[in-house]
Motif scaffolding. Structure first.
Motif, short mmCIF file in Angstrom:
data_model
loop_
_atom_site.label_atom_id
_atom_site.label_comp_id
_atom_site.label_asym_id
_atom_site.label_seq_id
_atom_site.Cartn_x
_atom_site.Cartn_y
_atom_site.Cartn_z
N THR A 246 13.39 -26.37 -17.42
CA THR A 246 12.37 -25.45 -17.94
C THR A 246 12.62 -24.03 -17.45
N LEU A 247 12.89 -23.91 -16.17
CA LEU A 247 13.14 -22.58 -15.61
C LEU A 247 14.31 -21.90 -16.30
N LEU A 248 15.37 -22.67 -16.51
CA LEU A 248 16.55 -22.08 -17.14
C LEU A 248 16.22 -21.66 -18.58
N HIS A 249 15.49 -22.54 -19.26
CA HIS A 249 15.11 -22.22 -20.64
C HIS A 249 14.27 -20.96 -20.65
N GLU A 250 13.33 -20.90 -19.72
CA GLU A 250 12.47 -19.72 -19.65
C GLU A 250 13.28 -18.46 -19.42
N SER A 251 14.34 -18.57 -18.63
CA SER A 251 15.10 -17.35 -18.35
C SER A 251 15.78 -16.85 -19.63
N ILE A 252 16.27 -17.78 -20.46
CA ILE A 252 16.89 -17.35 -21.72
C ILE A 252 15.84 -16.68 -22.60
N VAL A 253 14.67 -17.34 -22.68
CA VAL A 253 13.61 -16.78 -23.53
C VAL A 253 13.21 -15.40 -23.03
N GLU A 254 13.13 -15.27 -21.71
CA GLU A 254 12.75 -13.97 -21.13
C GLU A 254 13.74 -12.90 -21.55
N TYR A 255 15.03 -13.26 -21.52
CA TYR A 255 16.02 -12.27 -21.89
C TYR A 255 15.92 -11.92 -23.38
N ILE A 256 15.64 -12.94 -24.21
CA ILE A 256 15.50 -12.67 -25.64
C ILE A 256 14.36 -11.70 -25.87
N VAL A 257 13.25 -11.98 -25.20
CA VAL A 257 12.09 -11.09 -25.32
C VAL A 257 12.43 -9.68 -24.86
N HIS A 258 13.16 -9.60 -23.75
CA HIS A 258 13.54 -8.30 -23.21
C HIS A 258 14.39 -7.52 -24.21
N LEU A 259 15.35 -8.24 -24.84
CA LEU A 259 16.20 -7.56 -25.81
C LEU A 259 15.39 -7.09 -27.01
N GLN A 260 14.45 -7.96 -27.44
CA GLN A 260 13.66 -7.58 -28.60
C GLN A 260 12.77 -6.38 -28.29
N GLU A 261 12.32 -6.33 -27.02
CA GLU A 261 11.48 -5.18 -26.62
C GLU A 261 12.26 -3.88 -26.71
N ILE A 262 13.52 -3.92 -26.29
CA ILE A 262 14.27 -2.66 -26.34
C ILE A 262 14.99 -2.48 -27.66
N GLY A 263 14.70 -3.37 -28.62
CA GLY A 263 15.17 -3.15 -29.98
C GLY A 263 16.59 -3.57 -30.25
N GLN A 264 17.17 -4.41 -29.34
CA GLN A 264 18.54 -4.87 -29.61
C GLN A 264 18.51 -6.25 -30.23
N SER A 265 19.62 -6.61 -30.86
CA SER A 265 19.69 -7.91 -31.52
C SER A 265 19.83 -9.01 -30.47
N ALA A 266 19.00 -10.03 -30.62
CA ALA A 266 19.07 -11.14 -29.68
C ALA A 266 19.62 -12.38 -30.33
N LEU A 267 20.40 -12.19 -31.40
CA LEU A 267 20.85 -13.33 -32.19
C LEU A 267 21.67 -14.31 -31.37
N TRP A 268 22.65 -13.75 -30.62
CA TRP A 268 23.52 -14.64 -29.86
C TRP A 268 22.71 -15.47 -28.87
N TYR A 269 21.72 -14.84 -28.28
CA TYR A 269 20.97 -15.55 -27.25
C TYR A 269 20.04 -16.57 -27.84
N GLN A 270 19.61 -16.30 -29.08
CA GLN A 270 18.82 -17.34 -29.73
C GLN A 270 19.70 -18.54 -30.04
N LEU A 271 20.94 -18.22 -30.46
CA LEU A 271 21.89 -19.31 -30.68
C LEU A 271 22.12 -20.07 -29.38
N ALA A 272 22.24 -19.30 -28.30
CA ALA A 272 22.45 -19.94 -27.00
C ALA A 272 21.29 -20.85 -26.67
#
Lengths: 484, 727
Positions: free
Chosen positions: B393-419
């Motif tokens: 769960t923690l690891l999953h949360e960290s990926i989600v956190e990064y996706i959210v962070h990227l979306q906040e700064i307006g960058q594409s999070a496609l690769w990380y969603q794939l990840a």
């Protein structure tokens, strides 16, 4: 004058040995061992005096003298030889028990000791050259000792290579006298300020001199005599062709590079690049050929070829750090290689195991020898914390610190060679314990006390030096910076 | 108190030889010593963990470079884990190795590896870590090669080759790093790395290769699926559980200190982690051997950990979740593999087989074994209320956190969603192969031997039961209430990774996390029904055997690495042999012929000189004879003294007189003694005087000849030369 005594004593003792009629072998053995130990003790006493003045023995002209001096580098080599020679003599006393012509063998063995000390304690290139030639002559009968056709051929090959090399080295000597006025050794060389017109000639002279001395230092393509000389009895190959003769070649190259021609003259020129490239190539070449070899002593001989170029690589970086690293490997490799050769000799004479394949399964029945062999192999491969790793690390750091294509290529060669060393040394070490003995192979003979003492002493020295080596490393660093 | 750290490293190393010697005498004593030593180490580590101590100690003199050790939260935790695992596997070993060969040797190398492993975990600079890492590689080789079967020797060869080559790459990286930074102590690395002008990617990659080879990171993973199965099961547990973590330790060190917040490095590790987890899971799914499945599963879980490390670097300052997840997954995976491999060991003790088709149905009705296996399997699959769920769960949360962070700064999070999807799917595959194993062992029936299995006695005797039960119990306890047990442990270790405590605590049983976990489990179930039961199991008539459908040629080691090494070897030989022949064939005969030519020339010269030499000798002799003859002729003719009469008797001198008288008396005495009276004795004084006279005369003549003069001349020359030389 004290410096001349440890040189003269073994020379004379060896020269008169055949004149005595030895009623009992034990008496002769005691004489040989006693003279060797006495010479080592006298050397220790002579070196204890802090005098740095050269001792003149013969004077041809004001510029050409035969003198002795004990500076840092000379002391290092002399002490190394003085420690290892008595141990090997002890080993040889048992090894040569069944052989013929022992009197002449030990006579020349003893004489070679004096000559090698002469090389170590030389104060100028002429003295070094004199003792260098004498070493070729005094070790020739040892190589030819077996008396078989192969031995004689090996001896002649050794002689021709050595004489040819010495001829080239002589050219360097002439250049030094002509341009430098003297052949004395001075840290930093004789040419700190030299004319541009002369520097080109001097570099050429250095290159020729390097090629000359590199015969004994077994640099490709002039290494051919060393594997062939493996037919000599094991004490000879161990001490002379792994420690004394080849280290004399390396020692001579270090002397001419740092103390005669000087790093300032050679730095950055082709006179540095060509030898460095040759050394880097030889590192890998020696290991590749060792990997292919099946005969145990020839394999170790090729390993020596490779490891000598480690030392030369370090020295040819022309930095004090590189020289210190090279000197570290000089000392450590001498110890490791002599251990491996003496263990190989035990296998050959007690278990008739000449080939790497014959080593299979001997681990059980020859516990001490196999343990020492495995320890030596681990050290040679460079497994921390053993001594081989320390010198490899220093060489690597010196190369990386200097930077440049050739040093880094040499570093890569070093690491490749480490992998190959593991392959050709650790594999027989493992088969000692994991494989089974061949059918019908007899039981190995037990070891006598001299061989046991020698192997144990060398193994203990390796282990102790792995953990307690700071004084030695400090000494080497100071010597390499010219402070000793 | 500082001495605890070096003692923890040194004691097992020193105890190895006594253990071996004792084991040779009586095995039970050897095992007892081994178990006692491991228990001691565990106790020491737990004590350090409980106290929360932090201290470091250095030995500058050793090895010329110095050894530095340190104890802090992370190190104490992992030392405790390692000690615990060693202790538990040591409890299993006597039963496992009963009637095995070379047990004393096994104990010897086990203790050595323990000391070296603790040395790596407790080290405080990269050189000390490298030292113990190399020792560990070599001593653990003997685990892999222990059984000495051809398969084991081959796997050992691969293991050692990759370990050595990885070690050399790491050494090169360390040298380059040392040259750039000037120090390799962990504390200095972060600060020195931030100085401008340092290019750390190349040394970092080399060090990554070295540690990654030990961790089983793609593409240096090829030894893992082969080495872990052939080692004895207790050793497999340690190889999978602890030694891989040693590699991870090194990667953690350089990631958190050299590449903190580095996006490139984080993405690299993320990519490698994803490949590892997916490939490992796939290999595990297709495998039909119990231990091989577990080994590939290890490879997969290492991928999860690498992903965590990658996310740490990507998230930079806010990487608390990723850091916690990484540490907890390391901890969980170690304990999980301990349980699972020991269960496999128990099965092997009883059946001596590991292929799924041979062991299926053994576990039916064996509730103890099933419970332990269940704990491990559930944990690794990420089922809630088990510890693996928390870390995943923690690891999953960290990926989600990064996706959210990227979306906040307006960058594409496609690769990380794939990840994230790969993460979830791999979680599903994990559940799938664990389900496959569980069903095969505990639910399926063996087509022929089921009755025999049911008739076999208890699967575990006392010691193995304690070992397996204890490990499973610990794992279960940790998983029940992660917020109370796992999170505090993780928080203790954060300082090692330069991470901070999270801003808000994670509630593991929150709906969003449960949904994430459920997704994986559903995918896993689906895969099981579709892939395993349909495709990976054979026909019903043959009893539905488990098939190994993995393409044989898809083995990276056999298709790429071994041919490559062979090729290099052949290349080296092909290059060096002609050179050698050239040198020997050209230089040798050349030297022979040159010297023969020279000898013949010298011989010719000598032949030329021969007559000249003979001529010179002849002339000299003739001259000499002539001169001497001339003087003799002169003496006898012109210079002869005229008419030499008999002359008076020679006079002699005082000496001859006294000597002569003495001789007379002596001879008289002798004559009287011997009784020879008749003849008169000669007068010795006269005789001696005569001799004296002759001597003087001859001397006088000699002194006048030419030869004597020449001799003196030559002597003078020699003396002059000696004087000149020694002046």
């Amino acid at each position: 004058m004290m410096l001349a005594v440890p040189i003269a004593l073994p020379l004379l003792a060896g020269a008169v040995l055949p004149a005595f009629r030895w009623k009992r072998k034990a008496a002769r053995n005691a004489y040989v061992l006693g003279m060797t130990v006495l010479a080592s003790l006298l050397l220790a006493w002579a070196l204890a005096a802090p005098s740095q003045e050269p001792v003149e023995l013969l004077r041809f002209t004001s510029r050409l003298t035969v003198s002795l001096k004990a500076d840092g580098l000379g002391r290092l080599f002399a002490v190394l030889i003085a420690v290892l020679w008595p141990l090997t003599t002890l080993y040889a006393l048992e090894y040569m028990q069944g052989e013929a012509k022992q009197d002449s063998f030990f006579a020349f063995f003893l004489m070679s000791y004096g000559v090698t000390l002469g090389i170590a304690l030389s104060a100028n290139l002429l003295t070094l050259y004199l003792f260098y030639e004498l070493l070729s002559l005094s070790t020739l009968p040892l190589v030819m000792h077996g008396g078989s056709g192969a031995s004689v051929q090996a001896g002649l090959k050794y002689l021709y290579y050595s004489l040819g090399g010495a001829a080239f080295a002589f050219i360097g000597l002439v250049y030094l006298v002509y341009f430098g006025g003297t052949t004395d050794f001075a840290y930093g060389g004789l040419f700190t300020q030299v004319d541009i017109r002369h520097s080109a000639q001097l570099r050429l002279g250095y290159l020729l001199c390097f090629l000359g001395f590199s015969v004994k230092a077994a640099v490709f393509p002039l290494h051919g005599w060393l594997p062939t000389a493996s037919v000599a009895p094991t004490p000879v190959t161990a001490l002379l062709h792994a420690v004394a003769v080849v280290k004399s070649g390396v020692f001579a190259i270090i002397r001419i590079t740092y103390f005669s021609f000087g790093a300032a003259l050679l730095q950055g020129s082709y006179a540095q690049h060509i030898p460095l490239a040759l050394a880097a190539f030889t590192i890998v070449y020696g290991c590749a050929m060792a990997f292919r070899e099946r005969h145990l002593k020839r394999r170790l001989a090729y390993s020596t070829v490779s490891n000598l170029s480690y030392i030369l690589f370090g020295a040819l970086l022309l930095t004090p750090q590189g020289l210190a690293a090279g000197l570290m490997h000089l000392v450590f490799h001498a110890l490791m290689k002599i251990t491996l050769f003496l263990a190989a000799g035990v296998y050959m004479v007690k278990a008739q195991a000449d080939d790497v394949r014959d080593l299979r399964g001997l681990g059980r029945s020859m516990g001490l020898t196999s343990g020492v062999f495995v320890l030596g192999s681990l050290a040679m491969t460079g497994i921390p914390p053993l001594i081989g790793f320390i010198s490899k690390w220093s060489l690597g750091v010196s190369a990386v610190t200097l930077g440049g294509a050739l040093p880094v290529a040499g570093l890569v060669a070093l690491l490749i060679s480490a992998v190959l060393t593991g392959a050709y040394l650790m594999t027989p070490s493992f088969t000692l314990y994991t494989a089974r003995r061949a059918e019908g192979a007899g039981e190995p003979e037990p070891l006598g006390l001299p061989m046991r003492i020698t192997l144990l002493a060398l193994a203990a020295a390796m282990v102790v030096l792995s953990f307690y080596n700071q004084p030695l490393l400090d000494f080497l660093t100071r010597t390499a910076s010219g402070l000793m | 108190m500082d001495w605890i750290a070096p003692m923890m490293v040194a004691l097992p190393l020193l105890a190895a030889i006594p253990c071996w010697a004792l084991g040779r005498k009586k095995l039970a004593w050897g095992y007892a010593l081994m178990i006692a030593m491991t228990a001691l180490e565990t106790a020491a580590a737990l004590w350090l963990l409980a106290r929360g101590s932090t201290f470091s100690i250095a030995f500058p003199q050793i090895m010329g470079l110095g050894i530095r050790l340190k104890v802090d939260g992370f190190r104490a935790l992992y030392a405790a884990v390692a000690g615990f695992m060693w202790m538990m596997t040591s409890l299993l070993t006597p039963a496992y190795m009963a009637h095995g060969h070379k047990q004393a040797r096994y104990c010897f190398f086990t203790l050595l590896t323990m000391g070296a492993t603790l040395g790596v975990f407790l080290s405080d600079d990269l050189i000390s870590a490298f030292l113990f890492f190399e020792i560990m590689s070599f001593t653990s080789y003997c685990w892999v090669a222990h059984e000495q079967t051809p398969g084991a020797m081959r796997a050992g060869q691969t293991y050692l080759a990759i370990a050595v080559m990885g070690g050399m790459a790491m050494l090169m990286g360390l040298m380059m790093l040392y040259q750039q930074l000037g120090s390799l102590a962990f504390d200095d690395l972060a600060q020195l790395a931030s100085t401008p002008g340092t290019s750390l990617y190349l040394p970092g990659a080399l060090i990554l290769a070295g540690f990654g080879a030990k961790a089983g990171m793609f593409p240096l993973h090829v030894w893992l699926p082969k080495a872990h199965p052939v080692a004895p099961a207790p050793a497999s547990a340690l190889l999978s559980g602890v030694l891989t973590k040693v590699g991870i330790f090194g990667i953690l060190v350089i990631s958190s200190r050299l590449f903190f917040g580095d996006v490139l490095w984080g993405n690299l590790l993320l990519g490698l982690g994803l490949i590892n987890m997916f490939l490992g899971a796939l290999l595990a799914l297709f495998s039909t051997d119990l231990k091989r499945t577990l080994a590939c599963s290890s490879m997969s879980q290492i991928g999860f950990i690498l992903l965590g490390i990658g996310m740490q670097s990507l998230l930079g300052e806010h990487n608390a979740l990723a850091a916690q997840g990484t540490v907890l997954h390391m901890l969980n995976h170690s304990l999980i593999k301990l349980c699972l491999f020991m269960a496999a060991g128990v099965i092997y003790i009883n059946l001596h087989q590991l292929n799924l088709n041979d062991i299926r149905g053994y576990g039916r009705g064996r509730w103890g074994l099933m419970a332990c296996f269940l704990v491990g399997a559930a944990s690794i699959s990420g089922i809630p209320l088990f510890s693996g769920y928390a870390s995943k769960t923690l690891l999953h949360e960290s990926i989600v956190e990064y996706i959210v962070h990227l979306q906040e700064i307006g960058q594409s999070a496609l690769w990380y969603q794939l990840a994230e999807w790969v993460f979830i799917i791999t979680g599903g595959i994990t559940f799938c192969y664990m389900l496959k194993l569980f069903i095969a062992l505990f639910i399926d029936k063996h087509p022929t031997r089921q009755a025999e299995f049911d008739g076999m006695g208890r699967s575990m005797t006392a010691l193995p039961a304690i070992a397996l039960g204890g490990s499973a119990l610990l794992l279960f306890a940790l998983g029940l209430w992660p917020e109370g047990t796992l999170t505090p442990l993780a928080n203790r270790t954060l300082s090692f990774m330069h991470a901070h405590e999270p801003a808000h605590a994670v509630v593991f049983l929150a709906p969003v996390n449960l949904i994430g976990g459920a997704k994986s489990l559903l995918i896993g179930l689906l895969l099981y029904w579709l892939v395993v039961r349909r495709w990976l199991m054979g026909k019903a008539q043959e009893g539905r055997p488990y098939l190994n459908r993995w393409p044989h040629r898809l083995d990276l080691e056999d298709s790429l690495y071994r041919p490559l090494v062979q090729g290099l070897k052949q290349l080296g030989i092909a290059v060096c042999t002609p050179l050698d022949k050239l040198v020997d064939g050209f230089l040798g005969p050349f030297v022979w012929r040159a010297s023969a030519l020279l000898a013949s020339m010298l011989g010719g010269v000598e032949r030329l000189f021969g007559p000249l030499y003979a001529l010179a000798t002849f002339t000299a002799r003739t001259l000499e004879v002539m001169v001497d003859g001339l003087s003799v002729v002169l003496v006898r003719t012109i210079l002869r003294p005229a008419g030499e009469p008999a002359g008076p008797p020679p006079v002699g001198n005082r000496f001859t007189h006294s000597l002569g008288r003495a001789a007379d008396r002596l001879s008289l005495g002798f004559r009287r003694l011997l009784g020879r009276g008749a003849q008169p004795p000669p007068r010795y004084s006269v005789v001696f005087a005569g001799i004296w006279h002759t001597m003087q005369d001859t001397l006088r003549r000699l002194l006048r000849t030419l030869s004597f003069s020449l001799i003196l001349f030559a002597l003078g020359l020699v003396l002059l030369l000696a004087y000149l030389l020694t002046r």
